[in-house]
Write a protein that holds these residues in place. Structure first.
Motif, PDB file in Angstrom:
ATOM      1  N   ASP A 688       0.822  -1.215   0.000  1.00 62.05           N
ATOM      2  CA  ASP A 688       0.000   0.000   0.000  1.00 62.05           C
ATOM      3  C   ASP A 688       0.854   1.262   0.000  1.00 62.05           C
ATOM      4  O   ASP A 688       0.454   2.285  -0.567  1.00 62.05           O
ATOM      5  CB  ASP A 688      -0.921  -0.004   1.210  1.00 62.05           C
ATOM      6  N   ARG A 689       2.017   1.213   0.629  1.00 62.16           N
ATOM      7  CA  ARG A 689       2.885   2.393   0.617  1.00 62.16           C
ATOM      8  C   ARG A 689       3.287   2.749  -0.809  1.00 62.16           C
ATOM      9  O   ARG A 689       3.282   3.924  -1.195  1.00 62.16           O
ATOM     10  CB  ARG A 689       4.124   2.142   1.469  1.00 62.16           C
ATOM     11  N   VAL A 690       3.684   1.750  -1.582  1.00 57.14           N
ATOM     12  CA  VAL A 690       4.083   2.007  -2.966  1.00 57.14           C
ATOM     13  C   VAL A 690       2.877   2.440  -3.790  1.00 57.14           C
ATOM     14  O   VAL A 690       2.986   3.296  -4.674  1.00 57.14           O
ATOM     15  CB  VAL A 690       4.752   0.755  -3.565  1.00 57.14           C
ATOM     16  N   SER A 691       1.721   1.864  -3.497  1.00 57.33           N
ATOM     17  CA  SER A 691       0.519   2.233  -4.243  1.00 57.33           C
ATOM     18  C   SER A 691       0.157   3.686  -4.006  1.00 57.33           C
ATOM     19  O   SER A 691      -0.247   4.394  -4.943  1.00 57.33           O
ATOM     20  CB  SER A 691      -0.646   1.331  -3.822  1.00 57.33           C
ATOM     21  N   LEU A 693       2.227   6.056  -3.401  1.00 56.30           N
ATOM     22  CA  LEU A 693       3.171   6.836  -4.195  1.00 56.30           C
ATOM     23  C   LEU A 693       2.761   6.846  -5.667  1.00 56.30           C
ATOM     24  O   LEU A 693       2.841   7.883  -6.349  1.00 56.30           O
ATOM     25  CB  LEU A 693       4.577   6.266  -4.033  1.00 56.30           C
ATOM     26  N   LEU A 694       2.278   5.717  -6.167  1.00 55.46           N
ATOM     27  CA  LEU A 694       1.823   5.657  -7.563  1.00 55.46           C
ATOM     28  C   LEU A 694       0.629   6.559  -7.791  1.00 55.46           C
ATOM     29  O   LEU A 694       0.561   7.290  -8.792  1.00 55.46           O
ATOM     30  CB  LEU A 694       1.443   4.218  -7.930  1.00 55.46           C
ATOM     31  N   TYR A 695      -0.309   6.529  -6.871  1.00 56.02           N
ATOM     32  CA  TYR A 695      -1.493   7.352  -7.041  1.00 56.02           C
ATOM     33  C   TYR A 695      -1.158   8.842  -6.995  1.00 56.02           C
ATOM     34  O   TYR A 695      -1.774   9.654  -7.686  1.00 56.02           O
ATOM     35  CB  TYR A 695      -2.511   7.019  -5.950  1.00 56.02           C
ATOM     36  N   LYS A 696      -0.191   9.197  -6.180  1.00 52.41           N
ATOM     37  CA  LYS A 696       0.213  10.601  -6.129  1.00 52.41           C
ATOM     38  C   LYS A 696       0.829  11.027  -7.464  1.00 52.41           C
ATOM     39  O   LYS A 696       0.570  12.138  -7.961  1.00 52.41           O
ATOM     40  CB  LYS A 696       1.213  10.820  -4.991  1.00 52.41           C
ATOM     41  N   ILE A 697       1.635  10.155  -8.056  1.00 54.33           N
ATOM     42  CA  ILE A 697       2.245  10.468  -9.359  1.00 54.33           C
ATOM     43  C   ILE A 697       1.190  10.485 -10.457  1.00 54.33           C
ATOM     44  O   ILE A 697       1.185  11.361 -11.338  1.00 54.33           O
ATOM     45  CB  ILE A 697       3.356   9.454  -9.669  1.00 54.33           C
ATOM     46  N   LEU A 698       0.257   9.537 -10.396  1.00 56.78           N
ATOM     47  CA  LEU A 698      -0.780   9.474 -11.421  1.00 56.78           C
ATOM     48  C   LEU A 698      -1.710  10.672 -11.368  1.00 56.78           C
ATOM     49  O   LEU A 698      -2.244  11.111 -12.397  1.00 56.78           O
ATOM     50  CB  LEU A 698      -1.581   8.183 -11.261  1.00 56.78           C
TER      51      LEU A 698
END
Length: 777
Positions: A688-691, A693-698
């Motif tokens: 979830d931590r990496v997810s 980060l992905l959502y913030k970039i997306l």
């Protein structure tokens, strides 16, 4: 017999038949003694050993010299010895009167044999004479054939291990596992991966080595990946990437008449120039600030392009991703800042190709150094950065920048000489840090240089017309060049530690580790703490340069978990915990002050986080109460700071998400050891931590920006393209967006990933590593 010869005189004996007559005399004496003693049992008397052992074994005539002629001709002069052979004589065959003397002579060096390692005495008159007089004797120190065979066998084993170390199988005599003391540990292995010619090699000081010696981490990551949010989002991300790349023309060539056409508006350039001078130029010294600012004032008033165009563009590329902005937009190749900086770098590379090597200028050397810093901040050519620094230092050596400018005898001005020293010191630090991050010995360890460190003076004391340099100030007074001045004073120590730590087949003894640790700690304690606010980055950078070596020195004993109970290994673990915690905190203090430079160009906080999780995991698993308590007391707070640093590193250039995934998984596996009852929660949090980060970039995707499609920049006198697909200069927008984009963090449950086709991932090629998970791709 000739007439007139003396019949009473015995025949003359030669050196070759002396032994024959002596043997006949000995046999006659033995027969006489047996006849006197009566019919007792006859005992054969052992002949005196007058030939060398090799000639006796081969039954050849020996000239009884030292060494003998046959051994000299046969190339075995060093093994020519005299004495009793174990195959022909035993202690029962030696007379009792000679056994004691032979035993004593076998434990000491004979008086007529010179020692191979003479004792060094202060009085030269006590040294033995150079002339050696040898007298054959029957009682020499014996060199047993079995001993010779054992030595030969050991030599063959060592040579075979050097030729084929991976396939080497020792003989039965040496097949047992060696035992290592506190002063000896098995050498670590780095990462060597790939196949055929597509291979990569990373050495001991590379942070990825910790992952290699953390075997529980990779299976854990492969276990939690399929059921995590990352596994669910992978297919959608790949589909979006493929859709965008097939709908646009890639590999565009940007053709511009001059570098000035690539510059944004002046307020943006002024802002970035000021930020560069307040951050990078307080550490690495590349430009002379007063002369640069004077030329910069006339820069915008001149319509004709100058060399300053390339220098300004290189500065912008270097500092753009570290700028203090509210939010950066992203595209499929990273952040828009990264794409803009890459275009500027490629334009500077095109400009460098057009420069004359015969009429070299200071600006060309400055652009070369700035290009390396820009590669670090933008995460461009990450795997090739070590080769880039090696090529750069080779170029600097080729033009003689490592030599003392005073040798030019008046052909180099005072200003030019000092700028040469600054550029060489900057190049040395870039190469040394690249060698540490790659895990190789620095090329500087075998380079002789007589270039003095730059003077500890301010730029205001240096001018183009200066005739004599002022004296260097004390390091307690912070100047524009204090950082480089101190680093060059400690460079020999750091180069030596880097080279010794990256040896393949040996590890530093614990006594040597303590000695180097003492020298480094003395250097850290001697660092002055300046009061100027602009000295914060320089002081932090100096401390991190030295403190990373303390972690590197103790890493080999920390990673060998089978020896955790030994005092040296326990001390190494405590030292790593201490210095890893301090290193991460210093990075946090710097970004809290709004400075993201060291966060973008260094990776020591990544190394510190991995070694801290490794220690905490094994301490908790092995029920090591004391080490576990120490590690747990600092783990929770420190690991969250490391995740924050790695998140900033990933957001600014839009790259580096794989390192964030490593730290997140390592954090969860440690928490499971400390609290096994919540294992499911910790496993889910790792993904979830990496997810998040992905959502913030997306959420920051900017699909309209196409700068990432440009792969080459061409400088022309006119605006005619020479590439296959030319991009108009009008497509290059200003670097800093004028609008403020909200970077609110979306929650996992309320984010509908498949709702928009415009969102795109930046660099998640590491998803293709599952399964299987492959380190270093």
């Amino acid at each position: 017999m000739r007439p007139g010869s003396d019949l009473a005189s015995p025949p003359k004996r030669t050196a070759f038949d002396t032994g024959f007559f002596e043997d006949r005399e000995n046999e006659q004496q033995a027969r006489d003694s047996q006849q006197q003693d009566g019919p007792s049992k006859r005992q054969r008397k052992q002949r005196a050993t007058l030939s060398c052992l090799d000639c006796r074994h081969r039954k050849l005539k020996c000239d009884r010299q030292q060494p003998c002629g046959r051994c000299v001709k046969g190339g075995i002069a060093k093994s020519c010895t005299y004495g009793l052979s174990s195959s022909t004589a035993t202690s029962s065959q030696i007379p009792e009167s000679e056994q004691a003397e032979y035993a004593s002579s076998s434990d000491s060096t004979p008086q007529n044999v010179v020692q191979t390692k003479p004792n060094f005495v202060s009085d030269k008159s006590q040294l033995p004479p150079r002339t050696i007089s040898f007298q054959p004797s029957a009682r020499f120190h014996e060199r047993d054939y079995k001993e010779q065979f054992g030595e030969r066998l050991a030599l063959e084993n060592s040579l075979r291990s050097l030729i084929c170390p991976h396939d080497f199988v020792p003989h039965a005599e040496s097949a047992s596992e060696p035992t290592f003391t506190d002063n000896e540990v098995p050498p670590l292995i780095g990462l060597f991966k790939g196949q055929g010619y597509s291979t990569f090699g990373y050495g001991i000081t590379c942070p990825i080595t910790i992952v290699v010696h953390f075997p529980q981490l990779r299976p854990f990551m492969k276990e939690i990946y399929p059921d995590s949010t990352l596994g669910k989002v992978q297919d959608d991300i790949k589909n979006l990437e493929d859709r965008v790349r097939t709908s646009r023309k890639i590999n565009q060539v940007l053709s511009v008449p001059s570098l000035r056409n690539l510059l944004p508006d002046r307020p943006t350039v002024d802002l970035l120039i000021k930020q560069y001078l307040d951050t990078f130029e307080t550490t690495y010294r590349i430009v002379h600030v007063p002369s640069f600012l004077a030329d910069y004032e006339h820069f915008w008033n001149s319509e004709q392009g100058t060399d300053l165009d390339a220098l300004v563009l290189a500065i912008l590329a270097c500092v753009l991703c570290t700028s203090t902005h509210e939010a950066s937009r992203h595209n499929p190749n990273g952040s828009t800042f990264r794409s803009k900086a890459i275009i500027w770098m490629k334009a500077c590379e095109a400009w460098l190709k057009k420069q004359s090597n015969k009429h070299r200028t200071l600006t060309s050397l400055q652009v070369r150094c700035l290009r390396l810093l820009a590669l670090k901040t933008t995460c461009m050519k990450t795997k090739e950065f070590y080769q880039e620094t090696q090529a750069h230092i080779a170029y600097m050596r080729a033009i003689g920048l490592h030599r003392d400018p005073a040798l030019l005898r008046g052909k180099c001005s005072t200003f030019q000489a000092e700028m040469r020293r600054r550029l060489w010191a900057t190049s040395v630090e870039l190469e040394l840090q690249a060698s540490i991050d790659r895990g190789t010995a620095s090329i500087l360890s075998s380079l002789e240089s007589d270039c003095a460190p730059p003077r500890n003076i301010n730029d205001s004391e240096l001018s183009l017309t200066l005739q004599q340099l002022p004296l260097s100030k004390d390091v307690s007074e912070f100047t524009d060049t204090t950082f480089l001045h101190i680093l060059m004073l400690t460079a020999p120590l750091r180069i030596r530690v880097c080279s010794l730590s990256n040896r393949l087949r040996s590890t530093l003894a614990f006594t040597d580790v303590l000695r180097y640790e003492s020298e480094i700690l003395d250097a850290v304690r001697d660092l002055p703490r300046w009061s100027e606010p602009r000295s914060l980055q320089a002081w932090t950078h100096l401390d991190l340069h030295l403190r990373q070596l303390l972690i590197i020195l103790h890493t080999p004993r920390t990673l060998h978990t089978e020896c955790r109970t030994k005092p040296a290994h326990r001390y190494a673990m405590l030292a790593c915990v201490e210095h890893a915690t301090i290193s991460i905190q210093k990075h946090i203090d710097l970004i809290d002050a709004g400075n993201f430079v060291l966060c973008c160009i260094r990776s020591d906080y990544y190394r510190a986080a991995l070694i801290l999780t490794h220690i905490a995991y094994h301490a908790a698993r092995d029920k090591d109460t004391f080490i576990a308590q120490v590690a747990q007391s600092v783990f929770e707070d420190t690991i969250e700071k490391a995740l924050r640093l790695q998140e900033e590193r990933a957001l600014r250039p839009g790259r580096g998400n794989k390192q964030f995934w490593y730290i997140s998984a390592a954090c969860s596996i440690v928490r499971i050891q400390f609290d096994p009852t919540r294992a499911d929660l910790h496993k889910r949090q790792a993904g979830d931590r990496v997810s998040r980060l992905l959502y913030k970039i997306l959420s920051l995707q900017d699909d309209s920006n196409e700068d990432y499609l440009v792969t080459e920049v061409i400088l022309t006198q006119d605006n005619v393209s020479t590439g296959p697909q030319a991009a108009s200069i009008n497509n290059v927008a200003p670097a800093i967006p004028q609008d403020n984009f909200s970077n609110s963090l979306l929650g996992l449950d309320e984010f509908n990933f498949g709702a928009s086709d415009d969102w795109m991932l930046d660099d998640f090629g590491f998803f293709s590593d599952f399964p299987p998970f492959d380190i270093g791709n």
